[in-house]
Design a protein around this motif. Structure first.
Motif, PDB file in Angstrom:
ATOM      1  N   SER A 280     -28.810  45.191 -28.048  1.00 44.61           N
ATOM      2  CA  SER A 280     -27.497  45.033 -27.422  1.00 44.61           C
ATOM      3  C   SER A 280     -26.666  43.956 -28.098  1.00 44.61           C
ATOM      4  O   SER A 280     -25.444  43.915 -27.931  1.00 44.61           O
ATOM      5  CB  SER A 280     -27.656  44.697 -25.935  1.00 44.61           C
ATOM      6  N   GLY A 281     -27.317  43.058 -28.855  1.00 44.56           N
ATOM      7  CA  GLY A 281     -26.598  42.014 -29.571  1.00 44.56           C
ATOM      8  C   GLY A 281     -26.738  40.636 -28.969  1.00 44.56           C
ATOM      9  O   GLY A 281     -26.191  39.669 -29.484  1.00 44.56           O
ATOM     10  N   LYS A 282     -27.512  40.510 -27.888  1.00 45.62           N
ATOM     11  CA  LYS A 282     -27.569  39.223 -27.200  1.00 45.62           C
ATOM     12  C   LYS A 282     -28.231  38.131 -28.038  1.00 45.62           C
ATOM     13  O   LYS A 282     -27.738  37.004 -28.094  1.00 45.62           O
ATOM     14  CB  LYS A 282     -28.259  39.373 -25.841  1.00 45.62           C
ATOM     15  N   SER A 283     -29.343  38.448 -28.722  1.00 47.18           N
ATOM     16  CA  SER A 283     -29.983  37.437 -29.576  1.00 47.18           C
ATOM     17  C   SER A 283     -29.126  37.119 -30.787  1.00 47.18           C
ATOM     18  O   SER A 283     -29.133  35.985 -31.286  1.00 47.18           O
ATOM     19  CB  SER A 283     -31.375  37.912 -30.014  1.00 47.18           C
ATOM     20  N   THR A 284     -28.382  38.102 -31.264  1.00 48.06           N
ATOM     21  CA  THR A 284     -27.462  37.845 -32.376  1.00 48.06           C
ATOM     22  C   THR A 284     -26.400  36.835 -31.962  1.00 48.06           C
ATOM     23  O   THR A 284     -26.040  35.939 -32.731  1.00 48.06           O
ATOM     24  CB  THR A 284     -26.803  39.158 -32.848  1.00 48.06           C
ATOM     25  N   VAL A 285     -25.889  36.963 -30.736  1.00 46.28           N
ATOM     26  CA  VAL A 285     -24.921  35.981 -30.229  1.00 46.28           C
ATOM     27  C   VAL A 285     -25.558  34.597 -30.184  1.00 46.28           C
ATOM     28  O   VAL A 285     -24.953  33.594 -30.600  1.00 46.28           O
ATOM     29  CB  VAL A 285     -24.417  36.393 -28.828  1.00 46.28           C
ATOM     30  N   ALA A 286     -26.806  34.516 -29.698  1.00 47.42           N
ATOM     31  CA  ALA A 286     -27.498  33.226 -29.612  1.00 47.42           C
ATOM     32  C   ALA A 286     -27.641  32.588 -30.982  1.00 47.42           C
ATOM     33  O   ALA A 286     -27.370  31.391 -31.175  1.00 47.42           O
ATOM     34  CB  ALA A 286     -28.875  33.419 -28.973  1.00 47.42           C
ATOM     35  N   HIS A 287     -28.040  33.373 -31.961  1.00 46.58           N
ATOM     36  CA  HIS A 287     -28.234  32.833 -33.306  1.00 46.58           C
ATOM     37  C   HIS A 287     -26.910  32.514 -33.984  1.00 46.58           C
ATOM     38  O   HIS A 287     -26.830  31.597 -34.808  1.00 46.58           O
ATOM     39  CB  HIS A 287     -29.055  33.816 -34.145  1.00 46.58           C
ATOM     40  N   ALA A 288     -25.859  33.241 -33.617  1.00 45.84           N
ATOM     41  CA  ALA A 288     -24.539  32.920 -34.155  1.00 45.84           C
ATOM     42  C   ALA A 288     -24.059  31.563 -33.635  1.00 45.84           C
ATOM     43  O   ALA A 288     -23.461  30.779 -34.376  1.00 45.84           O
ATOM     44  CB  ALA A 288     -23.543  34.016 -33.791  1.00 45.84           C
ATOM     45  N   VAL A 289     -24.319  31.278 -32.359  1.00 43.33           N
ATOM     46  CA  VAL A 289     -23.932  29.981 -31.793  1.00 43.33           C
ATOM     47  C   VAL A 289     -24.587  28.842 -32.565  1.00 43.33           C
ATOM     48  O   VAL A 289     -23.975  27.807 -32.825  1.00 43.33           O
ATOM     49  CB  VAL A 289     -24.315  29.925 -30.294  1.00 43.33           C
ATOM     50  N   LEU A 290     -25.829  29.058 -32.979  1.00 43.10           N
ATOM     51  CA  LEU A 290     -26.569  28.033 -33.726  1.00 43.10           C
ATOM     52  C   LEU A 290     -26.333  28.124 -35.236  1.00 43.10           C
ATOM     53  O   LEU A 290     -26.880  27.315 -35.992  1.00 43.10           O
ATOM     54  CB  LEU A 290     -28.067  28.180 -33.445  1.00 43.10           C
ATOM     55  N   ARG A 291     -25.574  29.150 -35.642  1.00 39.11           N
ATOM     56  CA  ARG A 291     -25.373  29.415 -37.067  1.00 39.11           C
ATOM     57  C   ARG A 291     -26.718  29.602 -37.776  1.00 39.11           C
ATOM     58  O   ARG A 291     -26.978  29.063 -38.845  1.00 39.11           O
ATOM     59  CB  ARG A 291     -24.574  28.283 -37.709  1.00 39.11           C
ATOM     60  N   LEU A 292     -27.582  30.385 -37.125  1.00 35.99           N
ATOM     61  CA  LEU A 292     -28.911  30.668 -37.667  1.00 35.99           C
ATOM     62  C   LEU A 292     -29.134  32.177 -37.785  1.00 35.99           C
ATOM     63  O   LEU A 292     -30.225  32.681 -37.535  1.00 35.99           O
ATOM     64  CB  LEU A 292     -29.996  30.060 -36.768  1.00 35.99           C
ATOM     65  N   LEU A 293     -28.095  32.894 -38.173  1.00 38.19           N
ATOM     66  CA  LEU A 293     -28.231  34.337 -38.340  1.00 38.19           C
ATOM     67  C   LEU A 293     -29.197  34.657 -39.476  1.00 38.19           C
ATOM     68  O   LEU A 293     -29.232  33.943 -40.492  1.00 38.19           O
ATOM     69  CB  LEU A 293     -26.870  34.965 -38.640  1.00 38.19           C
ATOM     70  N   PRO A 294     -30.012  35.714 -39.327  1.00 34.78           N
ATOM     71  CA  PRO A 294     -30.923  36.101 -40.409  1.00 34.78           C
ATOM     72  C   PRO A 294     -30.164  36.490 -41.673  1.00 34.78           C
ATOM     73  O   PRO A 294     -28.941  36.701 -41.649  1.00 34.78           O
ATOM     74  CB  PRO A 294     -31.667  37.313 -39.839  1.00 34.78           C
ATOM     75  N   SER A 295     -30.898  36.595 -42.762  1.00 42.38           N
ATOM     76  CA  SER A 295     -30.306  36.988 -44.043  1.00 42.38           C
ATOM     77  C   SER A 295     -29.562  38.310 -43.886  1.00 42.38           C
ATOM     78  O   SER A 295     -30.074  39.267 -43.304  1.00 42.38           O
ATOM     79  CB  SER A 295     -31.417  37.128 -45.094  1.00 42.38           C
ATOM     80  N   GLY A 296     -28.353  38.359 -44.395  1.00 41.83           N
ATOM     81  CA  GLY A 296     -27.535  39.561 -44.300  1.00 41.83           C
ATOM     82  C   GLY A 296     -26.585  39.549 -43.131  1.00 41.83           C
ATOM     83  O   GLY A 296     -25.621  40.326 -43.104  1.00 41.83           O
ATOM     84  N   GLY A 297     -26.825  38.681 -42.155  1.00 41.08           N
ATOM     85  CA  GLY A 297     -25.934  38.581 -41.004  1.00 41.08           C
ATOM     86  C   GLY A 297     -24.810  37.595 -41.271  1.00 41.08           C
ATOM     87  O   GLY A 297     -25.023  36.545 -41.885  1.00 41.08           O
ATOM     88  N   ARG A 298     -23.603  37.920 -40.808  1.00 41.21           N
ATOM     89  CA  ARG A 298     -22.471  37.016 -41.025  1.00 41.21           C
ATOM     90  C   ARG A 298     -21.471  37.158 -39.882  1.00 41.21           C
ATOM     91  O   ARG A 298     -21.310  38.238 -39.304  1.00 41.21           O
ATOM     92  CB  ARG A 298     -21.794  37.290 -42.363  1.00 41.21           C
ATOM     93  N   ILE A 299     -20.829  36.047 -39.563  1.00 33.28           N
ATOM     94  CA  ILE A 299     -19.746  36.061 -38.577  1.00 33.28           C
ATOM     95  C   ILE A 299     -18.492  36.575 -39.265  1.00 33.28           C
ATOM     96  O   ILE A 299     -18.045  36.004 -40.264  1.00 33.28           O
ATOM     97  CB  ILE A 299     -19.523  34.652 -38.005  1.00 33.28           C
ATOM     98  N   THR A 300     -17.935  37.674 -38.754  1.00 29.23           N
ATOM     99  CA  THR A 300     -16.778  38.291 -39.398  1.00 29.23           C
ATOM    100  C   THR A 300     -15.478  38.038 -38.647  1.00 29.23           C
ATOM    101  O   THR A 300     -14.398  38.380 -39.143  1.00 29.23           O
ATOM    102  CB  THR A 300     -16.992  39.810 -39.533  1.00 29.23           C
TER     103      THR A 300
END
Length: 535
Positions: A40-60
């Protein structure tokens, strides 16, 4: 006063956008839960807040602000300063985040030293205090231990101590209790809630469990496919959900009554366990001590208790994967301790095991069709053509599309993988399935679908189950009898509804009290939102 503000957040992996325009705030001292199923994207939001997205992930797109500081464009050097000191993470899996070759105390003290809050003996003393704050007993002694010497609940509390070490204003807790017993889960969440109230720490709680969110959060945000589809006070979301997807989550919370068991011969048990005892070298107390139980054809027995109570050891003994130190396991009229060779092999067709994790139960190198066919090949049943036909029938039985047969496990969802594991367990037409925490690693909606499937298979084929779980709400949905284990012994046995209504042992009452309140509340009943086999 707003501490965290997320405005129009968008995150992509390659060309795929997985978070689309998310907005929310978290105030100082507030607990906000972000709920939704896997993907659903919830963990992605959490990691974005910490700026700890996995390789290949980016805030657009969008912004993330912590106090008066904007994080999306902050330099990595600045983020390293902020992580821990202003915002900290409590991750889901302690095994992946704790260093196995460093003592617990050293790992907590390291955060104090990195952020220049203490050094030397002062940092070590601070670590003991933090471990105590996180709810660990005899913290000075535990600080000298290594992660493998602690239980799962203790390791999770170590992660809380590490998160607290640099005195953050915000804790992001990403599924911090999903793999823990309900009693340990309650302790962990009690500590997080207490820290929020006493220290004014804000908590962003990421979870797939709406019951936990509704009980623990001030506000709930419901995510689906990268968007927030509903938000509001926790009580309102649970009692009057407005979106179909939220209603599906509420309806999937376990706790409903099990269907009536199929009629069966209860005079000749499929398995009898008599005064079972299992000791392991180096352990002071036996893992299993004096366990006696019986399961009749078509009956579902729930075996519940906290981690370390001996449930999984009993499961392995019943499934002929281990031998008792004393006592007997009588399977289909044969004492397994005296069986060997061909007779033991034949017994193993009578009972099959469904393991906890669908991610590790299947060989990643094999197609899932080959994994289901493997028991047939190993027992010399049929030829290639007949085995292929049987595997296709099993996929139909567990409601998986046949076009998945050639795929590998990594290409399937968690719910699909668990259906494959069930199909493999059914391949040899067993009379007894031993299910060792088969839904604890799954989202609540997927969990509900798997429990429904197991109930249907039981009704159709008269299967007997030994269903291992730490969660009485889940057991209630499938089982007609329950045995409660603690410290290697069975402390109470009874019919499920009678045990729920009138528990006789203090420990059983403790387990029942630990069930999130939403699991015992009345639930919405929406139309299914998922095609068969997709969950």
């Amino acid at each position: 006063m707003t501490l965290l503000r997320v405005d129009g957040l968008r995150v992509a992996y390659g060309a795929a956008e997985v978070v689309r325009g998310v907005d929310f705030t978290v105030a100082r001292g507030e607990t906000v839960a972000l709920v939704g199923e896997s993907g659903s994207g919830k963990s992605t939001v959490a990691h974005a807040v910490l700026r700890l997205l996995p390789s290949g992930g980016r805030i657009t797109g969008g912004t993330i602000s912590l106090g008066d500081e904007e994080l999306t464009r902050a330099a990595e050097s600045r983020m390293r300063q902020l992580r821990g000191s202003r915002v900290a993470l409590v991750p889901q899996d302690p095994g992946a985040y704790l260093n196995p070759v460093k003592r617990i105390g050293e790992q907590v003290a390291e955060v104090r030293r990195i952020h220049r809050l203490a050094a030397g003996e002062r940092a070590a003393a601070d670590a003991v205090k933090l471990l105590t704050t996180a709810g660990l007993p005899d913290a000075a002694k535990l600080a000298r231990r290594y992660p493998h010497e602690l239980s799962g609940g203790m390791r999770q509390r170590v992660l809380i101590a590490i998160a607290l070490a640099a005195e953050p204003a915000l804790i992001v807790a990403d599924e911090p209790t999903s793999a823990l017993d309900v009693t340990v889960q309650r302790v962990i969440l009690d500590h997080l809630g207490g820290l929020s109230r006493e220290l004014g720490i804000a908590v962003l709680l990421i979870t797939h469990d709406l019951a936990v969110a509704a009980e623990r959060a001030d506000r709930v945000l419901v995510m689906r496919t990268g968007e927030i589809v509903e938000s509001g006070p926790a009580e309102l979301i649970l009692s009057r959900p407005g979106h179909d997807y939220t209603r599906a989550l509420v309806a999937s919370v376990p706790g409903g009554r099990a269907p009536e068991p199929p009629a069966a011969d209860r005079t000749h048990p499929i398995v009898e366990v008599d005064q079972l005892r299992r000791t392991f070298p180096g352990q002071e107390a036996p893992a299993v001590d004096g366990v006696t139980l019986a399961v009749a054809p078509g009956q579902a027995l729930g075996l519940v208790g906290e981690s370390g109570s001996g449930k999984s050891t009993v499961a392995r003994l019943i499934a002929c994967l281990d031998r008792p130190s004393a006592g007997r396991v009588v399977l289909d009229g044969t004492d397994t301790a005296t069986a060997s060779g061909g007779r033991l092999r034949a017994l193993r067709r009578t009972v099959q095991l469904i393991q906890q994790s669908p991610y590790t139960a299947l060989d990643p190198r094999f197609s899932v069709g080959r994994s289901v066919a493997e028991p047939l090949r190993a027992f010399g049943i049929g030829d290639r053509r007949s085995r292929r036909a049987r595997v296709a029938e099993l996929f139909d039985l567990v409601r998986l599309p046949r076009d998945l047969l050639t795929r590998r496990p990594g290409e399937l969802s968690g719910g699909q993988r668990q259906r494959v594991a069930i199909a493999r367990a059914l391949a040899l037409e067993p009379r007894l399935l031993v299910c060792d925490e088969p839904v604890s690693a799954l989202d609540v909606t997927v969990q509900s679908a798997i429990l429904d499937l197991l109930a249907e298979l039981r009704a159709e084929f008269g299967l007997a189950y030994v269903f291992i779980s730490h969660d009485l709400a889940v057991v209630r949905q499938l089982c007609d009898r329950v045995a409660v284990m603690r410290r290697g012994r069975i402390v109470e046995t009874g019919a499920t509804e009678a045990l729920f209504a009138n528990p006789g042992h203090d420990y059983t009452r403790e387990l029942l009290e630990a069930i999130p309140k939403a699991a015992t509340a009345s639930r919405a009943t929406p139309d299914s939102l998922y095609p068969a086999g997709t969950r």
